[in-house]
Design an enzyme around this catalytic site. Structure first.
Site, PDB file in Angstrom:
ATOM      1  NE  ARG A 239      41.599 -18.052  -6.152  1.00 37.07           N
ATOM      2  CZ  ARG A 239      41.793 -19.019  -5.250  1.00 37.07           C
ATOM      3  NH1 ARG A 239      41.412 -18.851  -4.002  1.00 37.07           N
ATOM      4  NH2 ARG A 239      42.376 -20.151  -5.593  1.00 37.07           N
ATOM      5  CD  GLU A 268      44.997 -12.885  -2.514  1.00 38.77           C
ATOM      6  OE1 GLU A 268      43.866 -12.630  -2.077  1.00 38.77           O
ATOM      7  OE2 GLU A 268      45.563 -13.975  -2.365  1.00 38.77           O
ATOM      8  CG  HIS A 286      44.771 -16.518  -0.101  1.00 40.03           C
ATOM      9  ND1 HIS A 286      44.615 -16.125  -1.400  1.00 40.03           N
ATOM     10  CD2 HIS A 286      44.157 -17.734  -0.021  1.00 40.03           C
ATOM     11  CE1 HIS A 286      43.966 -17.054  -2.078  1.00 40.03           C
ATOM     12  NE2 HIS A 286      43.679 -18.049  -1.257  1.00 40.03           N
TER      13      HIS A 286
HETATM   14  C1  GLV Z   1      42.956 -21.385  -1.849  1.00 38.15           C
HETATM   15  O1  GLV Z   1      42.581 -20.267  -2.006  1.00 38.15           O
HETATM   16  C2  GLV Z   1      42.631 -22.449  -2.752  1.00 38.15           C
HETATM   17  O2  GLV Z   1      42.024 -22.203  -3.799  1.00 38.15           O
HETATM   18  O3  GLV Z   1      42.977 -23.584  -2.436  1.00 38.15           O
END
Ligand code: GLV
Length: 339
Positions: A239, A268, A286
């Protein structure tokens, strides 16, 4: 009796959404975009259930304005966008999508580690700029991954999947985690537990797989970067906010560490401008779980949870990956038909 309403905040696989239609009035957004607070409040106002993406913050204010809401399914394993305490206090169930994405995210962690260590992005940008005049024997020297020490900070199921991949590379795996793994799991992953200081000092490549919470904010900042090897690479697939992105930009510019790869960013989709100006970093938007199969599995799991919360499907009454199962047992909580 009218059907309950489910709000789907992001469009996804129509055949999977169709599984909801016999039981729900489906309000699915047709466009993939973030919603303003006002839009989100309006959508939740008459929703009995919601399937939301990682950027949809469901906090106390959103919950207070959603008087019918009974269940929220998050399309992701990380759920720091949900205020779980507030949801639970309001008797609203919540689920995430664990496990179905472990292997895909682990693949991607390796992809980023290899790309950063072997300078794939930087070399490709150079080639595309037309700067390649001929083979260079001493050009583009990167860091090996095989035979090196790979550090993993946060050794949940994704961390373990990353560790298992190391054997083909004859790499050694060390890890640090809030709690040490069972000896059996350590053995299966061929991973050695170390304290955080040793992890930072010893890893040739360090991969972050921590959940984000207030304690983990800037778990990797200037001091931690200074404690790493000057040749090390850092990979964040967890994260934004776990790494102090400004400190990382300085460390990469000053040669404090060798290279980095980020799939997630503080704030982000904004990316710290200093990161964008560096060559020794791989940046991606991401996408660690974004394989066709895995995104379908995540969507199907979110739908299974919503169906189950309302007494339908093979898990009726028992959403398979509910985060706050106590709301099912709480007599003062929602009336889940088959709970
Ligand atoms: C992606 O970042 C998730 O948490 O699935």
């Amino acid at each position: 009796m009218s059907k309950p309403t489910v709000w789907i905040s992001r469009p996804f696989f129509p055949d999977i959404v169709d599984r909801l239609r016999p039981h729900f009035e489906v309000r699915a957004e047709s466009e993939e975009r973030a919603h303003s607070l006002e839009e989100r409040a309006a959508r939740l106002a008459d929703a009995d259930a919601a399937i939301v993406g990682l950027t949809e913050r469901i906090d106390a204010a959103a919950i207070a304005a959603a008087s019918r809401l009974r269940f929220v399914a998050n399309l992701g394993v990380g759920y720091n966008n949900l205020d779980l305490a507030a949801l639970t206090a309001a008797g609203i169930g919540a689920s995430n999508t664990p496990d179905v994405l472990n292997e895909t995210v682990a693949d991607y962690a390796w992809a980023l580690m290899l790309a950063a260590a072997r300078r794939v992005g930087e070399a490709e940008r150079w080639l595309r700029r037309g700067e390649w005049q001929g083979f260079r024997f001493e050009g583009w020297l990167g860091a090996d991954v095989h035979g090196k020490t790979i550090g993993i900070l946060g050794m949940g199921r994704i961390g373990q999947a990353i560790a298992r991949r190391a054997s083909g590379f004859r790499a050694r795996v060390i890890y640090h985690n809030r709690s040490r793994l069972d000896a059996r799991v350590e053995q299966e992953c061929a991973a050695t537990y170390v304290d955080k200081a040793s992890l930072l000092a010893t890893s040739d490549h360090l991969i972050l797989v921590l959940p984000f919470n207030a304690q983990n904010r800037h778990a990797i900042g200037a001091a931690e970067l200074a404690a790493m090897k000057p040749t090390a690479t850092l990979v964040n697939i967890a994260r934004g906010g776990i790494v102090d992105d400004a400190a990382l930009a300085r460390a990469l510019a000053d040669g404090v560490i060798g290279a980095a790869a980020l799939d997630v960013f503080e704030g982000e989709p904004a990316v710290h401008p200093d990161l964008l100006n560096l060559e020794n970093i791989v940046l991606s938007p991401h996408i660690a779980s974004a394989s066709r199969d895995t995104r379908r599995d995540m969507a199907a799991l979110a739908v299974d949870n919503v169906l189950a919360a309302f007494g339908h499907g093979p898990h009726a009454g028992r959403p398979p990956t509910i985060l706050n199962p106590g709301v099912l047992a709480d007599a003062s909580g929602p009336d889940f038909p088959n709970a």
